[in-house]
Structures are given as structure tokens and as C-alpha cells.
Design a protein around this motif. Sequence first.
Motif, short mmCIF file in Angstrom:
data_model
loop_
_atom_site.label_atom_id
_atom_site.label_comp_id
_atom_site.label_asym_id
_atom_site.label_seq_id
_atom_site.Cartn_x
_atom_site.Cartn_y
_atom_site.Cartn_z
N ARG A 161 -7.16 -1.11 -3.00
CA ARG A 161 -6.71 -1.66 -4.12
C ARG A 161 -6.68 -3.30 -3.81
N ASP A 185 -4.74 3.86 -1.09
CA ASP A 185 -4.49 2.69 -1.76
C ASP A 185 -4.94 1.39 -0.83
N PRO A 220 0.71 -1.04 0.03
CA PRO A 220 0.03 -0.01 0.14
C PRO A 220 1.12 1.28 -0.10
#
Length: 544
Positions: free
Chosen positions: A525, A522, A517
Motif C-alpha cells: 500500500r 499491506d 502496515p
Amino acid sequence: MVRVVETSYYGVPTAAYPLQLQMRIIKTIILTLFVCFCWTLSAQQNGKTFVHIMHADYQVYEESFGKDIERLIGNVVLRQDSAYFYSDSAHFNEKTRYFDGFGNIHIKVNDSTDIFSKKCKYSGDVKMAELFDDVILKDDSTTLKTNYMTYDRNKHLATYPRHGSITRNDKKLISRKGYYRDDIQVAYFRKNVVVTTPKSRMITDTLEYRIKEEKMYFYGPTTIYYEDNVLVGNYGWYDAKHDVAYLDKGASLSNQGYSITSDSMFYSRKADFAKAMSNVYIEDTVNKAIVEGNYAELWKKLGKSFITDSVRARYFADKDTLYLHSDTLFVFMDTVEQKAKQMLAYYNVRFYRRDIQGKCDSLNYYVADSCAKMRIDPIVWADNSQLRGDSINIVIAKKSIDTVLLYPNGFIIQKDTIEGFNQIKGKTMIAYFKNNELDHVYDDGNAETVYWLREEDGTMIGVNVSQSVAMDIKIEKNQIVRIKYFKKTNETLYPKEKMKPGIEILKGFEWLDELRPTGPDDIFRKAKKTENDTGKGRRRGRRK
């Protein structure tokens, strides 16, 4: 033999009149009866019935009141249909079916509904009553009080336009305007509505109270105050019998420890249970955390809660904030102190803090010992180090990483300052941190290392490869500076010019920086499956 004598309307034998006159009298009588019948039928069809004087101590006509006004004095009783009207005195117009009542007004609407006041105006044509001063309507265990009220007998509708209250058992409802249907026992309240019960207080703008069901529906900004909780919503209902509420179009629950907001919410006071749906935002002031998702359930008495669907948790520390994402997050609380004691995160777990990042499929954090247990293909990144193992335990001390336990199949990779990777591998590994940087590693069981030796100016000397039963590895500035071996040791230094292909890579090596990350956002994701997830696939740099 009986002789039948026909008489006229005036009691005179019809035989005394000529036949033609007899026919006229009969026609007149029939016409009169027909007109009276039609008038009565029309009045009934129009809902107009007579108002009857049942009793009065005195009945007098006084010209000063009008020629059609009859003054009734003392124990007055009037009746229309099944409704009875009691008063001390009244002014009654029989033709218009209208009367004014004065003193100790009592309207007995039916067997279950009674109305009391000091003054009354009643129109029998439309069956509408106006009541003044200390007005009280009683219906079973429901009591309506106001200073001015109208009552429509046709619609069974009581209305107060200024201020009134309804009391039902231990509940009291007040408002500026109100309507009450006594036939279906439903009340409507408008403007400055306040509902008081022994355990709560509700303030709203518009309310419908279904008395038999003990259920209240609100249609505007509403706040419900409990002893230790506050509920807010813009639409919904409150079940007074079971002490539960549903809030919609923007809902919140708050107390001294935390607050929850969402698009809609269900709350049970008896169970101390809340269910929040869509755009859930939880702020925990005790544990300094904010958790977001789209569905959450909280059981305060049981000390547990969970949130799911696009979960993001933020834990605030003095130095930095930890961001965590998972499919579902469970939190278990100490029910006495209302402090978090355990956190469970399941599936697609990813977290980010500036000094540490990680991923796994299951994370279990114990607050008491500040230990986080990561399971199912866990990876931890710290600075330029990557730590892996079948299981990873992280111990936090003074809000910083203290130790990381990797077992079994621990693997630590550090990116060299210039090229290549330093690697430590073993069955069980304990990594010790200092100021959030890797300080030294104890490697026990089939310990292996690969590290790049360099001069102080960075010139490469070679690659050192070693194996031992156990090792203690000292690290400074992200570089291996000393290794202490235990028991049997095999160590080889390969100069750069004599390095064999692949010697610098240990078996099982995978540098997975692309899964790391990179920031707070993020964490959402979806990381691709690694070889440990699938149990098959190609490992980068596998040694032959």
C-alpha cells in the motif's frame, strides 16, 4: 589449288551418292545431333549429369549381376560433376547412374567437405548417397559421426535418423536424429540432445547449431549444467564462444546458495552475471530469505545484486517472518562465504513483522552489526508505540529489537490504555527494548514528556508534563512508571479537572496509525505523504 571433298557420316564422298540421298544423310545427321543436344540439355535442366568412370584396376561385366551392371575392382574412382567417389570396388549401372560402393568409401563433395564409410549406395539421378557403417563427414574443423547417413548433394544436407554426433573443436553434440547443412554450416538435432563442452553440459530436445557463430538455439525443455550452477529454460540460445545463454518461457538458475526463477533470463558464465526478467523469484537458502520482483541483476563475482519493480522480500527467523517492500532492493554479499553483508532498500520502503512495523524512503541494513538505518520520514511501530525521528537506527540482538536511536527530533508516542497518548520528545533519544517491548528511554537534549497518571484501578489522576535537559524514562506494561531527570527540570501535574485545552499534546504530535502496515500484503500500500515529507501542512494537536 586445294580440293575440298565433302564426306558423309561414314567417310564416303557425298558426290558418290545421288543428290536426293545426300539430302537424306544430311537431315539424318542434323536430326541425330538435335536429339542428342535436346537430351543433354534436358538432362542438365533436370539436374541429371553423367557419372564417369575415372579409374578402376579391373572392369568386367558379369551376367549374375545383371546385363547393365559393370563390376569395378581396385582403386575405383567415379565422378559426377565436381564430386569424386572412391572405393575398393563398385557395381555400376551407367544407364541409371546408380552404383554400390564397397570398402574404404570416400566421397569428396568439394574442397572442404569429405565423407567416409565402409559401404555406399549412390543414385546419380537424384544425387543422393546412402552411407553405412562408421560414417564420418568432415567439414573444416567439424566432424560428424554415425553408423547410417544419407547425403543429398542438391541440398547439401546430411541426415542421420538413429544416433550420431558432431564434434567441433572442444564441443561435442550427440542426438538420436540429426541434420547438417554443409554449405551454410548449420546443424539440427532432435531427441535426446546432449552438448558437452569443457565447462558445461547441455541436455535438450531440439537444437539448432550455427557452427560459424558458435551459437546454439534450443526449442524445448533445456538444462545447462555448470560446475556450480544449473540453468533451466524452455526456449532460448547459448553462445559457446562467449559462454553466455538466454533462456525464455520459464527460466531458472540454481546452485547450493540460492535459486532464481523468472519468465526469462540472461546469464554470462565468464562474468558470473545473471539478469532475470518478469515474475522474478529468488530463494536464498544461506541467508534464509525469499525476494520477489519483476527485474533483477546479480553479479556473483562482485558480490552484489538488485531487484526492482513490485519488490517483496521475506526474511525468515525462528519466531517470525519479516516482510519488506521497496521500489528497489540492493544486496551486497561476502564473495568468499556468499553471505549477505549489507542490504539497501530505496523509495516507498514498508516492512511488517508481528512485533515491529515501519516505513521510510531509504533503509540500510548492515548484517555484521545487525543495524538498520532508516532515513527520510522514518516511522517505527512496536506494539502500541510509535517512534519517529529525522533518522532512525535499529539494532537487532538475538533476532529481536535491542535498541532504537531517534535523532534528531525524536518523538515517541504510546497510546494510553484508556484514553489519550503518552509522549516523549527530544533532540536525541535511545529507546531500549526487552522481549520486543519498550523498556526504558534515554532522552537527551530539550527533553519533554507527557504521560497520563492513573490509579491501579485505572482511575485517572491527571496529566504530567515535564521538561528537562535530559531524562531517563522507565516503562512497564507500556506505561511510564518513573522518570529520572538530569540538570534543570520543569514538571507540572495537571489534575483532570484543571487540565488546560491542548496541554496533553506536545508540539509536533502526529499519531499516524493509518500508515502502519497491518499485514504481509499491506506493505504494498502506498503511504500518503506526512508533514515531514512535504515540509508543510497541518500537524494534529499542535500546541499554541
